[in-house]
Scaffold this motif. Structure first.
Motif, PDB file in Angstrom:
ATOM      1  N   THR A  46      18.176  13.996  50.398  1.00 14.14           N
ATOM      2  CA  THR A  46      18.772  13.037  51.331  1.00 14.14           C
ATOM      3  C   THR A  46      19.003  13.724  52.668  1.00 14.14           C
ATOM      4  OG1 THR A  46      19.874  11.808  49.563  1.00 14.14           O
ATOM      5  CG2 THR A  46      20.775  11.564  51.785  1.00 14.14           C
ATOM      6  N   LYS A  47      18.635  13.071  53.731  1.00 19.44           N
ATOM      7  CA  LYS A  47      18.898  13.604  55.072  1.00 19.44           C
ATOM      8  C   LYS A  47      20.339  13.294  55.448  1.00 19.44           C
ATOM      9  CE  LYS A  47      14.110  13.236  56.541  1.00 19.44           C
ATOM     10  NZ  LYS A  47      13.641  12.965  55.135  1.00 19.44           N
ATOM     11  N   LEU A  48      21.109  14.332  55.736  1.00 22.72           N
ATOM     12  CA  LEU A  48      22.515  14.197  56.105  1.00 22.72           C
ATOM     13  C   LEU A  48      22.659  14.518  57.588  1.00 22.72           C
ATOM     14  CD1 LEU A  48      25.537  13.863  55.478  1.00 22.72           C
ATOM     15  CD2 LEU A  48      25.566  16.268  54.782  1.00 22.72           C
ATOM     16  N   TYR A  49      23.041  13.520  58.360  1.00 19.25           N
ATOM     17  CA  TYR A  49      23.211  13.689  59.799  1.00 19.25           C
ATOM     18  C   TYR A  49      24.690  13.896  60.117  1.00 19.25           C
ATOM     19  CZ  TYR A  49      18.517  11.710  59.839  1.00 19.25           C
ATOM     20  OH  TYR A  49      17.175  11.474  59.616  1.00 19.25           O
ATOM     21  N   LEU A  50      25.013  15.034  60.689  1.00 19.94           N
ATOM     22  CA  LEU A  50      26.390  15.334  61.077  1.00 19.94           C
ATOM     23  C   LEU A  50      26.568  15.031  62.558  1.00 19.94           C
ATOM     24  CD1 LEU A  50      27.073  18.760  59.292  1.00 19.94           C
ATOM     25  CD2 LEU A  50      27.463  16.445  58.420  1.00 19.94           C
ATOM     26  N   LEU A  59      13.662   9.528  61.016  1.00 23.39           N
ATOM     27  CA  LEU A  59      12.854  10.222  60.010  1.00 23.39           C
ATOM     28  C   LEU A  59      12.860   9.443  58.691  1.00 23.39           C
ATOM     29  CD1 LEU A  59      13.995  13.895  60.709  1.00 23.39           C
ATOM     30  CD2 LEU A  59      11.760  12.888  61.265  1.00 23.39           C
ATOM     31  N   PRO A  60      11.742   9.398  57.978  1.00 25.64           N
ATOM     32  CA  PRO A  60      11.676   8.608  56.742  1.00 25.64           C
ATOM     33  C   PRO A  60      12.470   9.239  55.605  1.00 25.64           C
ATOM     34  CG  PRO A  60       9.660   9.871  57.040  1.00 25.64           C
ATOM     35  CD  PRO A  60      10.458  10.058  58.296  1.00 25.64           C
ATOM     36  N   GLY A  61      12.769   8.419  54.600  1.00 26.70           N
ATOM     37  CA  GLY A  61      13.463   8.905  53.416  1.00 26.70           C
ATOM     38  C   GLY A  61      14.928   8.507  53.402  1.00 26.70           C
ATOM     39  N   PRO A  62      15.605   8.760  52.282  1.00 33.88           N
ATOM     40  CA  PRO A  62      17.024   8.427  52.169  1.00 33.88           C
ATOM     41  C   PRO A  62      17.848   9.218  53.173  1.00 33.88           C
ATOM     42  CG  PRO A  62      16.336   9.800  50.321  1.00 33.88           C
ATOM     43  CD  PRO A  62      15.091   9.411  51.058  1.00 33.88           C
ATOM     44  N   LYS A  63      18.892   8.556  53.733  1.00 31.13           N
ATOM     45  CA  LYS A  63      19.680   9.206  54.778  1.00 31.13           C
ATOM     46  C   LYS A  63      21.114   8.715  54.733  1.00 31.13           C
ATOM     47  CE  LYS A  63      16.734   7.490  57.608  1.00 31.13           C
ATOM     48  NZ  LYS A  63      15.906   7.141  58.789  1.00 31.13           N
ATOM     49  N   VAL A  64      22.000   9.510  55.289  1.00 33.98           N
ATOM     50  CA  VAL A  64      23.410   9.149  55.431  1.00 33.98           C
ATOM     51  C   VAL A  64      23.966   9.901  56.628  1.00 33.98           C
ATOM     52  CG1 VAL A  64      24.187  10.961  53.822  1.00 33.98           C
ATOM     53  CG2 VAL A  64      25.651   8.979  54.253  1.00 33.98           C
ATOM     54  N   VAL A  65      24.859   9.239  57.350  1.00 31.75           N
ATOM     55  CA  VAL A  65      25.496   9.842  58.527  1.00 31.75           C
ATOM     56  C   VAL A  65      26.933  10.204  58.184  1.00 31.75           C
ATOM     57  CG1 VAL A  65      26.311   9.409  60.887  1.00 31.75           C
ATOM     58  CG2 VAL A  65      24.032   8.644  60.190  1.00 31.75           C
ATOM     59  N   MET A  66      27.367  11.375  58.626  1.00 35.59           N
ATOM     60  CA  MET A  66      28.757  11.794  58.438  1.00 35.59           C
ATOM     61  C   MET A  66      29.375  12.023  59.812  1.00 35.59           C
ATOM     62  SD  MET A  66      30.278  14.721  55.900  1.00 35.59           S
ATOM     63  CE  MET A  66      32.016  14.653  55.426  1.00 35.59           C
ATOM     64  N   PRO A  67      30.101  11.019  60.338  1.00 40.74           N
ATOM     65  CA  PRO A  67      30.762  11.209  61.635  1.00 40.74           C
ATOM     66  C   PRO A  67      31.952  12.161  61.495  1.00 40.74           C
ATOM     67  CG  PRO A  67      30.529   8.863  61.073  1.00 40.74           C
ATOM     68  CD  PRO A  67      30.295   9.659  59.832  1.00 40.74           C
ATOM     69  N   LEU A  68      31.933  13.225  62.274  1.00 40.83           N
ATOM     70  CA  LEU A  68      33.032  14.197  62.286  1.00 40.83           C
ATOM     71  C   LEU A  68      33.682  14.181  63.669  1.00 40.83           C
ATOM     72  CD1 LEU A  68      31.142  17.073  60.439  1.00 40.83           C
ATOM     73  CD2 LEU A  68      32.709  15.385  59.443  1.00 40.83           C
ATOM     74  N   LEU A  69      33.858  12.977  64.185  1.00 39.72           N
ATOM     75  CA  LEU A  69      34.340  12.762  65.552  1.00 39.72           C
ATOM     76  C   LEU A  69      35.795  12.332  65.513  1.00 39.72           C
ATOM     77  CD1 LEU A  69      31.174  10.765  66.547  1.00 39.72           C
ATOM     78  CD2 LEU A  69      31.724  13.051  67.403  1.00 39.72           C
ATOM     79  N   HIS A  70      36.669  13.142  66.052  1.00 40.00           N
ATOM     80  CA  HIS A  70      38.096  12.834  66.075  1.00 40.00           C
ATOM     81  C   HIS A  70      38.454  12.114  67.367  1.00 40.00           C
ATOM     82  CE1 HIS A  70      38.941  15.339  62.559  1.00 40.00           C
ATOM     83  NE2 HIS A  70      38.163  16.261  63.087  1.00 40.00           N
ATOM     84  N   GLY A  71      39.279  11.079  67.259  1.00 39.15           N
ATOM     85  CA  GLY A  71      39.774  10.394  68.448  1.00 39.15           C
ATOM     86  C   GLY A  71      38.837   9.303  68.944  1.00 39.15           C
ATOM     87  N   PRO A  72      39.027   8.881  70.200  1.00 38.51           N
ATOM     88  CA  PRO A  72      38.215   7.799  70.777  1.00 38.51           C
ATOM     89  C   PRO A  72      36.733   8.153  70.816  1.00 38.51           C
ATOM     90  CG  PRO A  72      40.135   8.278  72.153  1.00 38.51           C
ATOM     91  CD  PRO A  72      40.057   9.370  71.137  1.00 38.51           C
ATOM     92  N   ASN A  73      35.896   7.121  70.908  1.00 36.17           N
ATOM     93  CA  ASN A  73      34.443   7.276  70.988  1.00 36.17           C
ATOM     94  C   ASN A  73      33.851   7.930  69.745  1.00 36.17           C
ATOM     95  OD1 ASN A  73      34.209   6.314  73.828  1.00 36.17           O
ATOM     96  ND2 ASN A  73      35.414   8.162  74.242  1.00 36.17           N
ATOM     97  N   GLY A  74      34.432   7.623  68.610  1.00 35.91           N
ATOM     98  CA  GLY A  74      33.897   8.195  67.380  1.00 35.91           C
ATOM     99  C   GLY A  74      34.702   7.858  66.145  1.00 35.91           C
ATOM    100  N   GLU A  75      36.024   7.989  66.252  1.00 32.64           N
ATOM    101  CA  GLU A  75      36.901   7.676  65.121  1.00 32.64           C
ATOM    102  C   GLU A  75      37.423   6.244  65.221  1.00 32.64           C
ATOM    103  OE1 GLU A  75      41.038   9.426  63.090  1.00 32.64           O
ATOM    104  OE2 GLU A  75      40.143  10.481  64.778  1.00 32.64           O
ATOM    105  N   ASP A  76      37.076   5.557  66.299  1.00 30.53           N
ATOM    106  CA  ASP A  76      37.689   4.272  66.623  1.00 30.53           C
ATOM    107  C   ASP A  76      36.824   3.060  66.325  1.00 30.53           C
ATOM    108  OD1 ASP A  76      35.773   4.779  68.487  1.00 30.53           O
ATOM    109  OD2 ASP A  76      37.041   4.451  70.237  1.00 30.53           O
ATOM    110  N   GLY A  77      35.739   3.227  65.576  1.00 32.01           N
ATOM    111  CA  GLY A  77      34.875   2.111  65.226  1.00 32.01           C
ATOM    112  C   GLY A  77      33.630   2.000  66.084  1.00 32.01           C
ATOM    113  N   THR A  78      33.544   2.752  67.180  1.00 36.30           N
ATOM    114  CA  THR A  78      32.386   2.634  68.071  1.00 36.30           C
ATOM    115  C   THR A  78      31.112   3.152  67.412  1.00 36.30           C
ATOM    116  OG1 THR A  78      33.113   4.700  69.103  1.00 36.30           O
ATOM    117  CG2 THR A  78      33.710   2.660  70.216  1.00 36.30           C
ATOM    118  N   VAL A  79      31.153   4.375  66.916  1.00 31.54           N
ATOM    119  CA  VAL A  79      29.989   4.946  66.228  1.00 31.54           C
ATOM    120  C   VAL A  79      29.717   4.198  64.927  1.00 31.54           C
ATOM    121  CG1 VAL A  79      29.218   6.973  64.931  1.00 31.54           C
ATOM    122  CG2 VAL A  79      30.048   7.233  67.265  1.00 31.54           C
TER     123      VAL A  79
END
Length: 358
Positions: free
Chosen positions: A3-7, A87-107
């Motif tokens: 699985t492709k893990l996007y940080l 990129l093809p194949g199974p994937k999942v994103v792991m947002p490690l963004l604290h605060g606005p512009n990431g933890e607030d629903g935007t991403v």
């Protein structure tokens, strides 16, 4: 197939540096027999770029930082979306963004549009938990006890500063705290003992946000609980930091070498389970999924107040959230990361059964 893990880390936020520390810890814990890790760095200006595949050996924060190809945010995001994330194949994103512009629903909203599974809270719960003013309304509706508070918007402040100051003094009193509504890590928060300090605290907080929350001080202990899961969440044993700080600010949280964790926190009979149950109630009231840390105040009379919910709590291997799980049921940091990814995959799979046409 792995699985492709996007940080996703960094971000247009004053908590940028905290995010980088989190990313290093997560990257070092990943099981490379199961995941291919693709780091995606977001600059302080909101530009997206990638440092490429990284080796765990000798990994540093500096290696996570990349240089964007353009100063246009839309172009850099497009390059990541059509290149790395496509990129093809199974994937999942792991947002490690604290605060606005990431933890607030935007991403999270972007991931929903792309129909890519992602770790952590969804759009609504992320937005609610980061906005302290909105979260307090949810807690009140759920009949969960919290301290007295007042909300102030910048336009209200500009219109009548004296009325705002007098209103806070009459309804909250001193000592009180003034906080940016949508920020974490105690950044921009001031403890105020008089009008002069209150005025300075307001001006400081408004430099970070255009909506503020004023709270009455609760003198006592701060108890934290880690919650994980989707429809059937679980709560850890409660924990607390043992320290001598009157106000547990950013410097205290991240640079005090004398901090000590007490897990489980020493509590009267019955209170541990009550706190765990309240943490799950608050989690579900906000529609949380994946993870959150729920923080309480316990005053000297034994009264319990819910302080706030953090949808992306500190997540290094020395942070309270992962350590609480390790001391609750033995879950290691690496196992915790995989559990969160599994919850993300389960939620995404469930959503694929939703119909979008008659």
């Amino acid at each position: 197939m792995k699985t492709k893990l996007y940080l996703l880390y960094g971000g247009k936020s004053v908590e940028h540096d905290v995010s980088l520390k989190t990313a290093v810890t997560v990257l070092l814990s990943i099981d490379e027999s199961r995941f291919e890790v693709y780091p995606i760095y977001i600059t302080r200006d909101g530009l997206w770029c990638s440092p490429g595949r990284l080796s765990k050996e000798g990994l540093t924060v500096e290696q996570l930082i990349a240089r964007p190809s353009s100063t246009d945010a839309a172009r850099t995001i497009g390059e990541i979306l059509t290149g790395v994330l496509a990129l093809p194949g199974p994937k999942v994103v792991m947002p490690l963004l604290h605060g606005p512009n990431g933890e607030d629903g935007t991403v999270q909203g972007l991931m929903e549009l792309l129909n890519i599974p992602y770790v952590g809270n969804g759009v609504l719960s992320a937005a609610l938990t980061l906005d302290k003013a909105m979260s307090k309304q949810v807690l009140a509706q759920a009949d969960i006890h919290q301290t007295e508070y007042v909300v102030c918007r910048y336009e209200e402040w500009k219109r009548d500063e004296k009325a705002i100051l007098s209103g806070v003094e009459e309804s909250i009193g001193y000592p009180c705290y003034v906080k940016p509504a949508s920020l974490g890590s105690s950044i921009g928060i001031s403890r105020c003992l008089n009008r002069k300090e209150l005025l300075a605290g307001i001006l400081e907080a408004f430099s970070y946000d255009k909506k503020l929350v004023f709270e009455r001080e609760v003198s006592g202990r701060e108890i934290q609980v880690a919650v994980i899961g989707n429809e059937r969440p679980l709560a850890s044993l409660p924990g607390e930091f043992i320290h001598d700080h009157r106000f547990f600010d950013y410097e205290s949280k991240y640079f005090d070498k004398q901090l000590r964790m007490s897990i489980p926190a020493e509590l009267p009979n019955g209170l541990t389970e009550r706190i765990r149950e309240l943490a799950i109630r608050a989690y579900q009231a906000h529609g949380c999924e994946g993870l959150a840390r729920v923080d309480f105040f316990l005053d000297r009379e034994g009264d319990l107040f819910l302080n706030e919910i953090n949808a992306l709590p500190g997540f290094t291997n020395f942070s309270m959230y992962p350590v609480m799980w390790e001391r609750t049921d033995g879950t290691t940091y690496a196992q915790l990361v995989e559990k969160l990814i599994d919850h993300a995959m389960d939620r995404h799979e469930n959503k694929q059964t939703i119909r979008y046409s008659k």
